[in-house]
Design an enzyme around this catalytic site. Structure first.
Site, PDB file in Angstrom:
ATOM      1  CG  ASP A   1      -9.782   7.077   7.166  1.00  0.00           C
ATOM      2  OD1 ASP A   1      -8.752   7.193   6.471  1.00  0.00           O
ATOM      3  OD2 ASP A   1      -9.745   7.006   8.411  1.00  0.00           O
TER       4      ASP A   1
ATOM      5  CG  ASP B   1      -5.551   8.067   4.802  1.00  0.00           C
ATOM      6  OD1 ASP B   1      -6.415   8.698   4.154  1.00  0.00           O
ATOM      7  OD2 ASP B   1      -5.812   7.054   5.478  1.00  0.00           O
TER       8      ASP B   1
ATOM      9  CG  ASP C   1      -1.978   5.179   5.280  1.00  0.00           C
ATOM     10  OD1 ASP C   1      -1.867   4.152   5.986  1.00  0.00           O
ATOM     11  OD2 ASP C   1      -3.039   5.499   4.725  1.00  0.00           O
TER      12      ASP C   1
ATOM     13  CE  LYS D   1      -6.305   8.609   8.231  1.00  0.00           C
ATOM     14  NZ  LYS D   1      -6.772   7.366   8.871  1.00  0.00           N
TER      15      LYS D   1
ATOM     16  CD  GLU E   1      -6.839   5.272   2.613  1.00  0.00           C
ATOM     17  OE1 GLU E   1      -5.672   4.987   2.929  1.00  0.00           O
ATOM     18  OE2 GLU E   1      -7.751   5.422   3.458  1.00  0.00           O
TER      19      GLU E   1
ATOM     20  NE  ARG F   1     -10.715  -1.200   3.966  1.00  0.00           N
ATOM     21  CZ  ARG F   1     -11.254  -1.314   5.180  1.00  0.00           C
ATOM     22  NH1 ARG F   1     -12.408  -1.952   5.332  1.00  0.00           N
ATOM     23  NH2 ARG F   1     -10.652  -0.809   6.235  1.00  0.00           N
TER      24      ARG F   1
ATOM     25  CE  LYS G   1      -3.124   2.539   3.113  1.00  0.00           C
ATOM     26  NZ  LYS G   1      -3.767   2.520   4.451  1.00  0.00           N
TER      27      LYS G   1
END
Length: 496
Positions: free
Chosen positions: A343, A266, A284, A273, A345, A347, A261
């Protein structure tokens, strides 16, 4: 930096391991004779300790030409393991680094036991040394640059020099690859965009003669990478699909697919968030860093394996064009996804990354991602969460993690879990069924794209960074899973 020798040439700085109830022999006996029995007396008086991980510093007489001897306690030899060896070396080299020593000799044979042969001790030495002396790169006007750095480490041994040197080289590759991953994760998001990450990967490919492909936005649109493109919609930075190919066999078969990833920052998107959760989200892309660190190790060691590294990369931002809750997108696989949480995202980009890896020959898959806060609640900050669809392949990953000192713990994916991610009136899947079993829901979602390909998901949200320093380095990025992926690549046995 690391080299093996069968000669002890009056080093200024010397490192010696001590087992409990051990006697001086070999080089240590020779050294004791030169010191007129000084070591024997120190042991007798209790001025140096053989207790596990205890570092003792000794200042020998000036006539010896030595300035300092470091003793590191190894504990009981019967309880001593490869992992213990690495920790002991890390602790002593952390002290050596603090004392600004530049040239060090290690009496390697004092770290050897029945469970830890000389080549393994050499591996532990170089790997742990590099991890322990790593420093975070800062961007201050007057950067705190070290005025003296460790320049050379000599492993003095009576064992086979070629085997010891080979062990040093392997450990150095593992240590440097992990540190490279750390440096990437520590970089601010404005200095490491998807474009920057792609450039780094291209440089790595050029150095190690990997095949490299960087897919641009228009190519993604043509292929239908709806997951990665949806996450990128709110950003002014273009997305990148980074692909590295290492072929260590004559035929492109039994391919290990590594998917990382690569969310370079993020915000959470419109499911934004909180202010306490958004700081630190430069990390991230920890999964991407792990994969690139592993590829560096693979490039150094050249195992007879085939590896396909795939890194979907973008940031997750907010704008009038950004992905919204209730949107429905079409992934590269053709499966449609209802967005319930922007959030969730990671996946989405992994879905396209996994599909792309499968389309290009991956026989088995490991994805690595800083994916969920839920895994931290479940397992804390020292254990990586793992999920799988294939028990035998999972065992290979678990053994690799154990050997690397990067523990993982398997979480279940049941048929009920799969039904929850398939529960949508609007699409084939939803990307966030709810908070209950959050880490498992993320894994179950990704598993929908792995399908029947043997797959292991590693959620490193809790382990990608450390809040405080350890003997293996400072607070900040850990480079976790770079070593596990590299060990897996070296040890992988395809199922027949």
């Amino acid at each position: 930096m690391f080299y093996a020798s069968d000669q002890l040439r009056h080093p200024e700085t010397l490192v010696i391991g001590l087992f409990q109830k051990s006697t001086l022999n070999g080089f240590t006996k020779e050294l004791d004779d030169k010191l007129d029995g000084h070591l024997t007396q120190l042991l007798k008086d209790g001025d140096v300790s053989a207790k596990r991980n205890r570092v003792s510093k000794v200042y020998p007489p000036a006539a010896t030409g030595m300035k300092r001897i470091y003793f590191i306690g190894l504990g009981r030899e019967a309880d001593y393991s490869f992992e213990d060896t690495k920790e002991c070396f890390a602790r002593v080299f952390q002290q050596v680094h603090q004392d600004k020593k530049q040239e060090v000799s290690v009496l390697l044979d004092t770290f050897v036991s029945g469970e830890v042969p000389a080549a393994d001790a050499a591996h532990a030495l170089s790997e742990s040394c590099l991890l322990a002396v790593y420093e975070v790169q800062d961007y201050k006007h007057k950067s705190n640059e070290p005025d003296q750095e460790l320049k050379s480490v000599c492993a003095v041994t009576e064992e086979d020099l070629r085997e010891v040197q080979a062990g040093l080289n392997v450990g150095a590759a593992y240590g440097q690859g992990t540190n490279s991953a750390r440096t990437l994760v520590n970089m601010p998001g404005n200095m490491l965009t998807a474009t920057d990450l792609a450039s780094y990967a291209a440089e790595l490919a050029a150095k190690y003669d990997f095949e490299c492909e960087i897919l641009e936005k228009d190519e993604m649109e043509e292929l239908g990478m709806g997951g990665l493109l949806a996450v990128n919609k709110g950003s002014s930075e273009p997305p990148k699909m980074i692909v590295l190919k290492y072929q260590g066999k004559d035929q492109w078969e039994d391919v290990i697919g590594l998917v990382g990833k690569g969310i370079t920052f993020d915000t959470g998107g419109y499911s934004i968030k909180p202010k306490t959760g958004i700081v630190g989200m430069k990390s991230d892309m920890g999964g991407a860093a792990s994969v690139l660190g592993a590829m560096e190790i693979i490039g150094e060691l050249r195992p007879e394996q085939n590896v396909l590294a795939v890194i979907p990369s973008t940031d997750n931002m907010i704008s009038s064009d950004a992905m919204k809750p209730d949107d429905v997108i079409v992934s590269l696989s053709g499966k449609t996804i209802e967005i319930l949480n922007t959030d969730a995202e990671g996946r989405l980009v992994l879905a396209d990354g996994i599909t792309y890896a499968k389309q290009h020959g991956a026989s088995v898959l490991v994805d690595v991602a800083t994916l969920t806060g839920g895994v931290i609640v479940a397992l804390g900050n020292e254990m990586t969460g793992a999920m799988t669809n294939h028990a035998a392949f999972y065992e290979q990953v678990a053994e690799s993690a154990k050997e690397s000192g990067e523990p993982i713990w398997q979480l279940p994916i049941t048929e009920k879990d799969k039904k929850r991610v398939r529960n949508s009136q609007m699409a084939d899947l939803n990307n966030s069924p709810g908070r209950e079993g959050h880490a498992i829901m993320a894994g179950a979602f990704i598993g929908e794209f792995a399908e029947n390909t043997p797959w292991v998901h590693l959620d490193i949200a809790g382990t990608a960074t450390a809040n405080k320093a350890t003997c293996f380095g400072p607070a900040g990025a850990t480079g976790v899973m770079a070593r596990t992926l590299a060990v897996l690549t070296e040890r992988f046995t395809p199922e027949r």
